[in-house]
Structures are given as C-alpha cells and as structure tokens.
Design a protein around this motif. Structure first.
Motif, PDB file in Angstrom:
ATOM      1  N   SER A  41       1.100  -1.417  -0.086  1.00 37.44           N
ATOM      2  CA  SER A  41      -0.109  -0.175   0.011  1.00 37.44           C
ATOM      3  C   SER A  41       0.467   0.836  -0.328  1.00 37.44           C
ATOM      4  CB  SER A  41      -1.023  -0.106   1.049  1.00 37.44           C
ATOM      5  OG  SER A  41      -0.975   1.265   2.119  1.00 37.44           O
ATOM      6  N   SER A  42       1.766   1.226   0.224  1.00 40.89           N
ATOM      7  CA  SER A  42       2.740   2.456   0.510  1.00 40.89           C
ATOM      8  C   SER A  42       4.367   2.299   0.138  1.00 40.89           C
ATOM      9  CB  SER A  42       3.117   3.468   1.703  1.00 40.89           C
ATOM     10  OG  SER A  42       2.336   2.308   2.927  1.00 40.89           O
ATOM     11  N   ASN A  43       4.452   1.544  -1.896  1.00 37.85           N
ATOM     12  CA  ASN A  43       5.535   1.631  -1.766  1.00 37.85           C
ATOM     13  C   ASN A  43       6.613   2.412  -2.201  1.00 37.85           C
ATOM     14  OD1 ASN A  43       8.292   0.781  -3.590  1.00 37.85           O
ATOM     15  ND2 ASN A  43       6.760   0.352  -5.602  1.00 37.85           N
ATOM     16  N   PRO A  44       7.606   2.967  -1.497  1.00 32.81           N
ATOM     17  CA  PRO A  44       8.725   4.133  -1.518  1.00 32.81           C
ATOM     18  C   PRO A  44       9.409   3.962  -3.085  1.00 32.81           C
ATOM     19  CG  PRO A  44       9.278   2.548   0.238  1.00 32.81           C
ATOM     20  CD  PRO A  44       8.602   1.852  -0.794  1.00 32.81           C
ATOM     21  N   PHE A  45       9.690   3.013  -3.715  1.00 33.59           N
ATOM     22  CA  PHE A  45      10.366   3.423  -4.673  1.00 33.59           C
ATOM     23  C   PHE A  45       9.244   2.859  -6.184  1.00 33.59           C
ATOM     24  CE2 PHE A  45      12.803   0.750  -1.839  1.00 33.59           C
ATOM     25  CZ  PHE A  45      14.423   1.415  -1.105  1.00 33.59           C
ATOM     26  N   GLU A  46       7.925   3.237  -5.493  1.00 30.66           N
ATOM     27  CA  GLU A  46       7.474   3.294  -6.941  1.00 30.66           C
ATOM     28  C   GLU A  46       7.693   4.784  -8.382  1.00 30.66           C
ATOM     29  OE1 GLU A  46       3.524   4.302  -5.751  1.00 30.66           O
ATOM     30  OE2 GLU A  46       2.500   4.033  -8.001  1.00 30.66           O
ATOM     31  N   ARG A  47       8.230   4.258  -8.907  1.00 33.92           N
ATOM     32  CA  ARG A  47       8.725   5.266 -10.603  1.00 33.92           C
ATOM     33  C   ARG A  47       7.739   5.999 -11.033  1.00 33.92           C
ATOM     34  NH1 ARG A  47      14.164   5.682 -11.445  1.00 33.92           N
ATOM     35  NH2 ARG A  47      15.334   3.201 -11.001  1.00 33.92           N
ATOM     36  N   LEU A  48       8.062   7.088 -11.325  1.00 38.14           N
ATOM     37  CA  LEU A  48       6.755   7.498 -12.248  1.00 38.14           C
ATOM     38  C   LEU A  48       6.960   7.511 -13.768  1.00 38.14           C
ATOM     39  CD1 LEU A  48       7.309  11.406 -10.714  1.00 38.14           C
ATOM     40  CD2 LEU A  48       5.215  10.221 -10.630  1.00 38.14           C
ATOM     41  N   PRO A  49       5.411   7.504 -14.207  1.00 40.61           N
ATOM     42  CA  PRO A  49       5.881   7.247 -15.690  1.00 40.61           C
ATOM     43  C   PRO A  49       7.021   7.935 -16.657  1.00 40.61           C
ATOM     44  CG  PRO A  49       3.993   7.931 -15.203  1.00 40.61           C
ATOM     45  CD  PRO A  49       4.887   7.741 -14.001  1.00 40.61           C
ATOM     46  N   VAL A  50       6.078   9.110 -16.543  1.00 39.58           N
ATOM     47  CA  VAL A  50       7.730  10.156 -17.041  1.00 39.58           C
ATOM     48  C   VAL A  50       8.653  10.971 -16.004  1.00 39.58           C
ATOM     49  CG1 VAL A  50       7.497  12.274 -18.073  1.00 39.58           C
ATOM     50  CG2 VAL A  50       6.476  10.049 -18.924  1.00 39.58           C
ATOM     51  N   PRO A  51       9.879  11.510 -15.890  1.00 39.88           N
ATOM     52  CA  PRO A  51      10.369  11.658 -14.506  1.00 39.88           C
ATOM     53  C   PRO A  51       9.913  12.973 -14.501  1.00 39.88           C
ATOM     54  CG  PRO A  51      11.841  10.709 -15.490  1.00 39.88           C
ATOM     55  CD  PRO A  51      10.847  10.146 -16.378  1.00 39.88           C
ATOM     56  N   ALA A  52      10.002  13.287 -13.614  1.00 41.72           N
ATOM     57  CA  ALA A  52       8.962  14.839 -13.138  1.00 41.72           C
ATOM     58  C   ALA A  52      10.222  16.295 -13.223  1.00 41.72           C
ATOM     59  CB  ALA A  52       8.760  15.366 -11.616  1.00 41.72           C
ATOM     60  N   LEU A  53      10.633  17.196 -13.713  1.00 42.78           N
ATOM     61  CA  LEU A  53      11.198  17.868 -13.891  1.00 42.78           C
ATOM     62  C   LEU A  53      11.894  19.031 -13.260  1.00 42.78           C
ATOM     63  CD1 LEU A  53       9.916  19.946 -17.683  1.00 42.78           C
ATOM     64  CD2 LEU A  53      12.166  18.596 -17.067  1.00 42.78           C
ATOM     65  N   GLU A  54      10.701  18.815 -11.370  1.00 45.75           N
ATOM     66  CA  GLU A  54      11.223  19.336 -10.103  1.00 45.75           C
ATOM     67  C   GLU A  54      10.527  18.946  -9.236  1.00 45.75           C
ATOM     68  OE1 GLU A  54      13.011  20.344  -8.290  1.00 45.75           O
ATOM     69  OE2 GLU A  54      14.053  22.106  -9.513  1.00 45.75           O
ATOM     70  N   GLY A  55      10.926  18.933  -8.217  1.00 47.54           N
ATOM     71  CA  GLY A  55       9.999  18.686  -7.142  1.00 47.54           C
ATOM     72  C   GLY A  55       9.011  18.789  -6.237  1.00 47.54           C
ATOM     73  N   SER A  56       8.081  18.788  -5.957  1.00 45.20           N
ATOM     74  CA  SER A  56       7.474  19.622  -4.700  1.00 45.20           C
ATOM     75  C   SER A  56       7.346  19.750  -3.810  1.00 45.20           C
ATOM     76  CB  SER A  56       5.981  19.628  -5.097  1.00 45.20           C
ATOM     77  OG  SER A  56       5.817  17.985  -4.563  1.00 45.20           O
ATOM     78  N   GLY A  57       8.589  19.771  -3.143  1.00 43.07           N
ATOM     79  CA  GLY A  57       8.625  20.531  -2.053  1.00 43.07           C
ATOM     80  C   GLY A  57       8.546  19.199  -0.675  1.00 43.07           C
ATOM     81  N   LEU A  58       8.835  19.834  -0.077  1.00 42.67           N
ATOM     82  CA  LEU A  58       8.659  19.457   2.103  1.00 42.67           C
ATOM     83  C   LEU A  58       7.866  20.192   2.309  1.00 42.67           C
ATOM     84  CD1 LEU A  58       9.772  17.309   3.553  1.00 42.67           C
ATOM     85  CD2 LEU A  58      11.863  18.670   5.002  1.00 42.67           C
ATOM     86  N   ASN A  59       6.927  19.624   3.286  1.00 36.97           N
ATOM     87  CA  ASN A  59       6.223  21.290   4.511  1.00 36.97           C
ATOM     88  C   ASN A  59       7.219  21.958   4.851  1.00 36.97           C
ATOM     89  OD1 ASN A  59       5.029  21.933   5.886  1.00 36.97           O
ATOM     90  ND2 ASN A  59       3.535  20.113   6.631  1.00 36.97           N
ATOM     91  N   PRO A  60       7.259  22.569   4.585  1.00 38.16           N
ATOM     92  CA  PRO A  60       7.941  23.885   5.535  1.00 38.16           C
ATOM     93  C   PRO A  60       8.476  23.499   6.868  1.00 38.16           C
ATOM     94  CG  PRO A  60       6.520  24.964   4.691  1.00 38.16           C
ATOM     95  CD  PRO A  60       5.817  23.334   3.722  1.00 38.16           C
ATOM     96  N   LEU A  61       7.396  23.409   7.808  1.00 35.40           N
ATOM     97  CA  LEU A  61       6.743  23.076   8.784  1.00 35.40           C
ATOM     98  C   LEU A  61       8.406  22.425   9.142  1.00 35.40           C
ATOM     99  CD1 LEU A  61       3.816  22.538  10.504  1.00 35.40           C
ATOM    100  CD2 LEU A  61       5.718  25.061  10.537  1.00 35.40           C
ATOM    101  N   LEU A  62       8.599  21.073   8.375  1.00 35.41           N
ATOM    102  CA  LEU A  62       9.173  19.908   8.419  1.00 35.41           C
ATOM    103  C   LEU A  62      11.471  19.847   7.886  1.00 35.41           C
ATOM    104  CD1 LEU A  62       7.807  17.487   6.854  1.00 35.41           C
ATOM    105  CD2 LEU A  62       7.444  18.181   9.335  1.00 35.41           C
ATOM    106  N   GLN A  63      11.522  21.623   7.201  1.00 34.53           N
ATOM    107  CA  GLN A  63      12.341  21.932   7.282  1.00 34.53           C
ATOM    108  C   GLN A  63      13.126  22.592   8.268  1.00 34.53           C
ATOM    109  OE1 GLN A  63      13.410  24.153   3.191  1.00 34.53           O
ATOM    110  NE2 GLN A  63      11.148  22.982   2.684  1.00 34.53           N
TER     111      GLN A  63
END
Lengths: 175, 671
Positions: free
Chosen positions: B144-166
């Motif tokens: 139910s939560s595979n951490p290694f799942e690939r995207l069909p097309v690699p993303a150009l840019e990531g969408s970040g991390l919850n800033p509270l966690l930075q």
C-alpha cells in the motif's frame, strides 16, 4: 487475579478496534463549519473594493429582506465557476453583498468585467479580517444573513446549479 | 537502478520475515524442535542487513534528488538545502514507514545475533513473533505504500517538503521516536515469547531490560526534542498542546516508563510477572496506536500528515492482528503464570507498583482524552479535548506519583517500616510546605503550578537521598542513572511549573520605532524588512531587547512564506538566559498608526526557567543511558566471572578428579 480479569484488556481493545473501523468507513468531513452560524454578524466596516461601488458594513445587512454575503477574490478559480450561478440568484431578486479578500481594485474590475457583477456593494477585506471573524476557512464562501443581521447558513465552496435552489430555500427560511 | 535494488531488497526482507516467523513457530513444535528453529536467527540477521540497505538506497535517491521516483518528486526539490533533502527521506509517509521497518529489522537482527541468555525455546518463539510483526509492516509498505514507485515520466522539478518540517529539530525528532517505538516492539516480542513458553523469569526480565531502557531513552529524547521544536517553530509560545500527535508519543512513553520499573522488579525480585507482560504488550500497543492515529486521519490534528483511510484500514488490521492476538494469548495464558514473590505494601516493590498504577492511570486519562473526540464523532458530536481536561485529570494521579517517587528509592526491598525513613519524610514534607507557603505569600498563582513547584523542589532534593551515607565511588552506575533520571523529572517539573505560573506576555501592534516593556525587558522594534531564503520569502523584524538597561540584543523573528508548497510559518526569535527565555514572534500587519507608519503585530513572552523543561528531559534520557551502561557493565563482569569460575572449576576437576561435594554458585558481583 481472576481469570476473567485478563479478558478486560482484550475487551477494551476490541471496542476500540470496532469504533476505529466504523470511523474509517465514515465519509470524512473535509470542511470545518463556522462557529458563527446562528450568531449575529460582528461589527465591521470595509472600504469599497472598487471605485464607483459602495463599501460594506454591518448596517448594510439590517432591515428589508434576507441577503447573501459572498466572500470571493479575483485570484480564486472556483469563484469564476460560481459567477453565472450568482448571476442567476441576482436575477431571482436576491441581494448579494460581496467581500473581496486580499485583492486589488484593478483585478476586481477586470474580474467583474469578464464574469459579470452580481453584487450591490463590494467591500475590500485586505487582511482577511472579516473572513476570519465570521469563520470562513477559504474562498469562495456564501452566507445567508437574515434581516436582523444574523448568520443563518454557511455554504462552503463555490455556488453550483443545485446550490442556487438550496440558497433560495435558506433565504426563504430566513425571512 | 537504485529504486529497483531497493525494492528487491525489501521483497527479500519480507521473504526472510516469513522464514523467520515459520521457523520460530515450527521450532515450538513438540516441545522444542531445533531442526526447524535454526533458521530463525540467520533469517533475522540477513533481514536486518537487507532492510537497512533498502533504507540507505532511498536516502541516496533523496540525496541526488532522483526525480524519476515518485516519492522524491512529491517530497523534495532541487533548490532545497542538502540536509533537508536527506531528512525529506523520512519526512513523508512511505519513507518514515521504511525507516520504521529498517529499525525493526535491525533490532530483530541484533536480538538474534547477540542474545544468548534466553532459553532457546523462548528465543525461538520471540524471533517468530518478531518476524510476524515485521511481516505485517513489510506487507504495508509493499502493498500500500511503496517508497520506490517510479513515475512514468520523470518530473522536471520536485514539489518540496512541508516547510514546517524544514528544521533541524524535525530532522532528528522522528527517527529518535521511531527507534523508541521499535525498541518496544522487541520488548513486545520478548513478552510474547516468554508468555507462549511460560518462561516469565528474572532472566527473561534481564534480557528485556536493556531493550526497554534503550527504547525509553529514545522516546524521552524524541519527546523532548519534539516539544522544543513545537515551541520555537510553531511560534505559539507553548511547549505542549495535548495534540493527538503529541499524545501518540507520550502514551508509549508512559507505558514504557511503567514497564521499565516493573521489569526491574521482575529482574531483581521475581515479582510482578503478569503485570510486566501486560505492560510490555501495552507499550507496543501504544506505539502502534500512535502510528494509527497519526497516519489514518481518523483524528484531526494540527499536524497535517499523510492522511489516508485506506492506509488507516491497513494499520487497523495490523493492530487487530498483533494487539488483539497478543491480548488474546495474554487472556489465555496469564492465568497459568504464577504471580511471583510476595511483598508488603511499604517496600520498594510496593512503591514501584504504586507508581506503575499511577502511570497507567495517567496513560488511561491521556488515551481517553485522545480517543474521546473519536467516540463522540461516531454520534455526530464534534468536540475537542484540551488542557482544561488533561492538566487537572493528569495532576490527580501525577501528584501522588511524585510524592511516592521521592520516597520509593529510599525503601528497602520486600518489607520496610516507614519509621526507618521518618527523617527524610519529615524533611520532604517541610520543603514542600515551605515552598507552597512562600509562593502563596508572593502572589496569586494557580494551585496546580504552586503544588508543582513545591513538588519539583522536594523531588529535586529527594532524588539525591539514595546516595546519602554511601561511598559515592562504589555506587553502581545504574543507581546513578536512577538518581539522574529522577532529578531530571524534578528539573522538568520545575520548568513546567515556573512557565505556567510566572510567564509574562505582551501582544501589541507596534510601528517601527515603537517600544514595549515586558517583565523587565525593553523591546524596541527598529524595522521590518522583506528577506528571501532559498525557497521562501519572509518579512523579518529587527528588534532590540535589553534587560534592565543592559546590553542591547538583536532579535530577528520572521514570518516566512514558502512557495513550494505554499505555506506560511513563523520563525520565533529567542534570547536564552539562565533564568528563562525571551520569545518574540512577528505577526501580520495591523493597520497604520497616527503618523501613517505601518504597525505590526508583535508578540513577546518572558518565560522564567522554561528551558528547564528540556534540560530535565535530557537529564532523564541521560539517566537512562547511565542505567544501560551500568547494566551492561554488570552483565559483562558477571559473564567474565562466570567464565573464570568455569575455567577454575575445570582446572580443579582436572587436578582432583575426586568428589569435593556440591559447590555453591559462583558469587555474583555486588550491584
């Protein structure tokens, strides 16, 4: 210790598991209703959001017929979707008072020029002050306000075709 | 390749968990069947290696921002500071579950590789249970939560991390808590193993004790770090909110604290057998319950984490299997385990049992308060339970617990007369009454905080009483650990009571140039300017604070806006002094003043001795570390002494080859 006592933890746990399982299958409320429903509107005065139209204050909701208070913004996409339905409500003879949240006069004028202006007056809520006070968690939201200035109903999200009928009913009830 | 390797490692680990479980279970066949049981240990060790490898592969993928992996693309960003790219690995659901599984496998491997004292049959059952627990989590990850799942097309840019966690606090907070949670899983497996084979003995308790201690140290540290993080990062000026997510970490800690004390009684006195097993099951149940509450979204919390009813259902099924199963075995088996040695109420055991009961009562209160909203929601009533419930309800049990905690370590094992420690009792009573009276004269403070203050001071003194009249160099390290931990509780309690009673607060709308006063501090807002960071923009205030006309200290609180994902956070600014902290937060614009200058919401607190809360937490954890070190040293000495004794005995046997009569056991070094 009595044998039966050892069953108590299991019993408590099973109760919790049953409850949690039930809750997981329930639809999750993703909206937070305002605590201000059935309360009078707070005192406020907002500057006009647009030259040539009046601003909004609490006094504008007192007397006459129940009204709608629509919280929106030119930068909000669902607000575009709800524009024609607000227009229909206006045609039904409902007075809609708008509050533009964190907006600029040019953008407001542009939006109304493009999607129509159903409002009799529009106030500018530059720092989301009114929005927070009446318990709105985002834009758009529409409130039914009775002629005494009490909040009678809150609609979260954009006004759709089916919402128009619902709001008309709520306005009728608020008479 | 990284993702595929990681996935393969994970599947192989899961397969090994099946082997470990089956081997452990079959080992029990016909009393004890060594032919099947031999696979359990190597399976656990190899599994530990593979699961750890999988985690490091994910860490690597985050380090190089491999945007073809879905998890990296949704939780990272190339513009993010490197350290937060790494912490992003576990700053999300899948990654944190992988970390959990890796730590679980690692501790299973350690147990299998190092532990030789338990009877093989119990060990076999324990490893079987450990494999069963691990398997559920592998299934959760892989299905139910595979951490290694690939995207069909690699993303150009990531969408970040919850800033509270930075934040560096969050970089260390979740992993420490997880190590704590998972350490309790080993205690759980050991308890189940001992329960299944009916070998609930002092030796079993000695094997379990370091695991419980270590888990407890990590939990203590994690909670302390988490509380400090919430305090300075969320910008609300408080250090504990009784939020479900906070309670999720507090509940296992309470159970583990009770378990820690009860396991010591079992190890030293062979008493409290079923109670210890019950607490062992309870402690891990609370870890899993915490995970369930945080991950399933059945409770609404200020911390918005990955929330998904499907995952919630999965964890609930795991909960049912493990906790329901364990409690079922407990109900069946507990009756056949003798209660162990008896003791009178006024004894060290008696005091420990009392505290155990109080801790369990506090746990029940926190549990009830946390689950109550869930219960009422089932009947369509929304409530939130907060400090007005938790503080007084918890205090009812915490106050007698602190009192007994002060005198408990002074009592003798098995049976004692209160008259023997009447001097200490009288002194403690005098301190508590004197502090209460003094504070009551000074001003109008809440009863709870005054009582807390008095108890803190009394407990702080009492913590050192067990050392009175002893040669300090001969006091065992584990005893120093207890003294430190109990003193830490006093220090933390002192901080909490002072913060609650004596905090001064100022909320003002200030234009640049404005001056405010709070508790002897002069705060001057010089300017508010825009600033920008790598992935955020902010307004930053320049504030000068000086105390009683002393040195001017510059403070720069910020109100930050992150752009990916968009979120606003508040960076508080702190001035730390030995007797407290000045805490400043800059808020929104608050209109203009008479001269047309923009005013800003400025919030300033002076919190006397607030830092003692976290110093106390660190001391408690440090006490736990001392205790582990002490126990391990005693074990090693004992092992050496035994080896020496065996060697001597063989020499003697060889020399005499005659009957010298039965020898007594090798004397154990004094603890």
């Amino acid at each position: 210790m009595n044998r039966a006592l050892y069953l108590i933890p299991l019993g408590l746990f099973l109760f919790f598991a049953g409850l949690a399982g039930y809750m997981l299958t329930q639809p999750k409320a993703d909206q937070i209703p305002s605590q201000m429903i059935e309360q009078p509107l707070p005192e406020f005065t907002l500057e006009p959001a647009l030259g040539g139209m009046p601003g909004v204050s609490r006094a504008d909701f007192v007397g006459g017929e129940p009204r709608l208070l629509n919280i929106w913004a030119s930068w909000c996409l669902p607000c575009i979707a709800e524009a024609p339905h607000l227009e229909r409500l206006r045609e039904e003879g409902v007075e809609i008072i708008g509050v533009a949240v964190r907006d600029r006069p040019e953008a407001v004028a542009d939006f109304l020029g493009r999607y129509g202006n159903p409002y009799t007056r529009i106030g500018a809520d530059e720092i989301s002050e009114l929005m927070i006070e009446i318990g709105a968690s985002g834009v758009p939201e529409t409130y039914v306000i009775d002629a005494q200035g009490n909040i009678r109903y809150q609609h979260i999200g954009d006004v759709r075709e089916e919402t128009v009928t619902l709001l008309l009913e709520k306005l009728e009830e608020a008479r | 390749m990284i993702a595929e390797l990681g996935l393969v490692a994970l599947w192989l680990s899961a397969a090994l968990a099946v082997l470990q479980m089956a081997s452990g279970a079959m080992g029990l066949a016909g009393g004890y069947n060594a032919r099947f049981a031999i696979y359990a240990r190597p399976a656990a060790v190899v599994q530990a290696f593979l699961a750890t490898l999988a985690f490091f592969l994910l860490l690597w993928a985050f380090a190089i921002t491999d945007l073809s992996i879905k998890l990296v693309a949704t939780n990272s960003h190339s513009a993010k500071p490197f350290i937060y790219k790494l912490t992003g690995t576990w700053g999300n659901h899948e990654g944190s579950m992988l970390l959990w599984v890796a730590v679980l496998a690692l501790s299973g491997g350690l147990l299998a590789g190092l532990e030789r004292r338990l009877p093989e049959k119990t060990m076999s059952a324990t490893l079987g249970v450990q494999g069963f627990v691990a398997l559920g989590f592998y299934a959760f990850l892989l299905l139910s939560s595979n951490p290694f799942e690939r995207l069909p097309v690699p993303a150009l840019e990531g969408s970040g991390l919850n800033p509270l966690l930075q934040d560096i606090g969050l970089a260390i907070h979740p992993p420490t808590l997880y190590v704590g949670y998972v350490g309790l899983s080993v205690a759980f497996s050991l308890c189940m193993g001992a329960l299944i084979t009916k070998q609930v003995t002092p030796d079993f308790a000695k094997v379990m004790r370091p695991w419980v201690l270590a888990a407890w140290v990590f939990l203590t540290f994690g909670i302390t770090a988490g509380s400090y993080w919430a305090y300075y990062e969320l910008g609300w000026g408080g250090w504990w909110f009784w939020d479900p997510v906070e309670n999720a970490s507090l509940m296992p800690w309470l159970a583990a604290t009770a378990l820690l004390h009860s396991v010591s009684v079992l190890a030293a006195r062979d008493a409290l057998r079923t109670w210890t097993i019950m607490l062992g099951v309870l402690a891990f149940s609370m870890s899993m319950l915490g995970t369930f509450l945080v991950r399933s979204g059945v409770l609404t919390s200020v911390h918005a984490f990955a929330v998904d009813p499907e995952r919630g259902t999965f964890i609930l099924i795991l909960l049912g299997l493990y906790i329901g199963g364990a409690l079922g075995v407990f109900a069946l088996r507990a009756g056949s385990i003798a209660e162990g040695k008896r003791f009178s109420f006024t004894s060290r055991e008696g005091a420990l049992v009392f505290n155990n009961v109080m801790l369990s009562a506090i746990l029940a209160i926190v549990l009830l308060g946390t689950l109550y909203p869930l219960l009422t929601e089932a009947f369509d009533v929304r409530v939130s339970v907060g400090p007005p419930y938790f503080n007084p309800a918890g205090a009812i049990f915490a106050i007698p617990m602190f009192l007994v905690m002060a005198v408990g370590p002074l009592l003798r094992w098995k049976d004692d007369k209160p008259a023997r420690i009447q001097f200490e009792l009288a002194m403690l009573a005098a301190v508590v009454i004197a502090v209460c009276a003094l504070v009551a004269i000074l001003g109008d403070y809440s009863i709870l905080s005054v009582l807390g203050l008095a108890l803190a001071i009394g407990l702080g003194i009492a913590a050192f009483l067990p050392l009175r009249g002893r040669n300090l160099r001969r006091v065992p390290t584990a005893t120093w650990g207890m003294v430190m931990a109990h003193f830490g509780v006093a220090v933390a309690l002192f901080g909490m009571a002072c913060e609650t009673a004596f905090t001064s607060e100022k909320l003002a709308a200030v234009a640049p140039g404005g001056v405010e006063e709070v508790a002897g501090w002069t705060i001057e807002l010089e300017s508010v300017d825009p600033v920008a960071g790598p992935n955020w923009t902010a307004v930053e205030a320049r504030i000068f604070a000086s105390r009683d006309g002393g040195e001017r200290i510059e403070l720069n609180p910020q109100a930050r806006n992150f752009w990916s994902p968009p979120q606003a956070t508040s960076e508080s600014a702190l001035v730390t002094r030995w007797d407290g902290q000045l805490y400043a937060v800059i808020g929104d614009q608050a209109g203009v003043d008479a001269n047309g200058n923009m005013r800003w919401q400025l919030r300033v607190w002076w919190k006397p001795f607030v830092t003692f809360i976290w110093y106390g937490g660190l001391l408690i954890a440090f006490g736990g570390v001392l205790s582990i070190v002490g126990r391990i040293r005693v074990d090693l000495k004992r092992r050496n002494a035994k080896a020496l004794g065996d060697a001597r005995r063989e020499d003697m046997d060889a020399l005499t080859s005659g009957d010298l009569g039965t020898r007594g056991p090798v004397p154990e070094p004094a603890e």
